[in-house]
Design an enzyme around this catalytic site. Structure first.
Site, PDB file in Angstrom:
ATOM      1  N   HIS A 131       2.975 -36.929  -4.542  1.00 29.16           N
ATOM      2  CA  HIS A 131       2.645 -37.662  -3.205  1.00 29.16           C
ATOM      3  C   HIS A 131       1.804 -38.848  -3.277  1.00 29.16           C
ATOM      4  CE1 HIS A 131       0.902 -37.395   1.174  1.00 29.16           C
ATOM      5  NE2 HIS A 131      -0.060 -37.930   0.454  1.00 29.16           N
ATOM      6  N   GLU A 132       0.749 -38.928  -4.157  1.00 29.91           N
ATOM      7  CA  GLU A 132       0.060 -39.733  -4.366  1.00 29.91           C
ATOM      8  C   GLU A 132       0.689 -41.102  -5.075  1.00 29.91           C
ATOM      9  OE1 GLU A 132      -2.825 -39.938  -3.030  1.00 29.91           O
ATOM     10  OE2 GLU A 132      -2.946 -37.791  -2.219  1.00 29.91           O
ATOM     11  N   HIS A 135       2.453 -42.955  -2.538  1.00 32.01           N
ATOM     12  CA  HIS A 135       1.593 -44.084  -1.958  1.00 32.01           C
ATOM     13  C   HIS A 135       1.628 -45.365  -2.429  1.00 32.01           C
ATOM     14  CE1 HIS A 135       0.022 -42.148   1.485  1.00 32.01           C
ATOM     15  NE2 HIS A 135      -0.554 -41.092   0.977  1.00 32.01           N
ATOM     16  N   GLU A 202       1.415 -40.857   5.773  1.00 29.50           N
ATOM     17  CA  GLU A 202       1.545 -39.601   5.292  1.00 29.50           C
ATOM     18  C   GLU A 202       2.637 -38.732   5.053  1.00 29.50           C
ATOM     19  OE1 GLU A 202      -1.120 -38.247   3.257  1.00 29.50           O
ATOM     20  OE2 GLU A 202      -1.961 -40.243   3.697  1.00 29.50           O
TER      21      GLU A 202
END
Length: 279
Positions: A131-132, A135, A202
């Protein structure tokens, strides 16, 4: 191109807030000084805000020797996402959480708390770090890091206006009610700008992270567990710098005071539902 547009809009909005607070503190001269300060903060934020945020959390850089479990996991995921290897940091906090920062994929960093390493399984942690990295891939990290730094500066300037009062261009005290209103509303406006940018990011990072790790349910399980533990375990470094909360995978201040009313993260239940649907 779209991310540069969003970044430009964010910078312009924050500088306008600087100008409004500066006008209240010192009239036209105060506005000019605040605009110059805001412009300088934009330049500083672009080049140094990632280092500032990592310092706020006392994050310690790790490598394959000092933290092989986390470092090698990030390395594998970065290769899968076709990203340059980011720097990897550990934060000595019991609350399970993580964030990414930097100005672009070539100058990126990912940070995880010691609590998240202890509480998540390897499968779940892979989902979080993916997930990071999403980003980073989406170039969200510049937006989130700049907004955190600038929102903190706006709050500091607004507090200055609150405690020392405002002056017009002739040096006369300004309306105290107006001063208090600006001091209260300016940080709120900065928070609303963060909210508008952060919530959609998100969902996109969840989808990207699920793709990178190849297991949407792993990230869904991780979010469920993080949400449960984060509500009961405080994160002092985040509470000291609430403007940085929107950078985390889960709002470290959710449900506590005003932060719960202005959450920069979408509802965890909806994030989990979307990930389950992907699976």
């Amino acid at each position: 191109m779209f991310n540069w547009l969003k970044t430009s809009i964010l910078m312009a909005g924050i500088v306008a807030l600087f100008g409004a607070v500066g006008m209240m503190i010192g009239g036209e001269r105060g506005m000019l000084l605040a605009l110059i300060f805001g412009g300088g903060m934009n330049v500083f934020s672009y080049w140094f805000s990632d280092k500032l945020v990592l310092r706020m959390y006392n994050a310690q850089e790790v490598d394959a020797a000092s933290s092989p479990y986390l470092y090698n996991m990030v390395k594998q995921l970065a290769q899968r996402a076709q990203l340059p290897m980011p720097k990897v940091y550990l934060i000595n906090e019991q609350q399970p959480n993580a964030f990414a920062t930097g100005r672009n994929p070539q100058h990126a960093a990912v940070a995880a708390t010691t609590g998240i390493l202890q509480m998540l399984t390897e499968r779940e942690l892979r989902g979080v770090m993916a997930h990071e990295l999403a980003h980073v891939k989406h170039r969200d990290i510049l937006l989130s890091t700049i907004s955190a730094t600038m929102a903190g500066a706006i709050s500091a300037l607004a507090n200055f206006a609150m405690f020392f009062g405002g002056r017009d261009e002739n040096g006369r005290p300004s309306n105290p009610i107006a001063t208090i209103a600006v001091a209260l509303l300016a940080p709120m406006a900065a928070m609303l700008i963060q909210m508008a940018i952060s919530r959609a990011r998100e969902y996109e990072a969840d989808a990207g992270g699920a793709t990178f790790c190849g297991d949407p349910n792993a990230l869904a399980d991780a979010l469920q567990k993080i949400d449960y533990y984060a509500r009961g375990i405080p994160m002092p470094s985040a509470e000291a710098h609430p403007e940085t909360g929107q950078m985390m995978i889960m709002n470290p201040l959710s449900g506590r005071g005003m932060a719960g009313l202005f959450s920069t993260h979408p509802p965890t239940e909806e994030r989990i539902r979307r990930l389950r649907a992907m699976a």
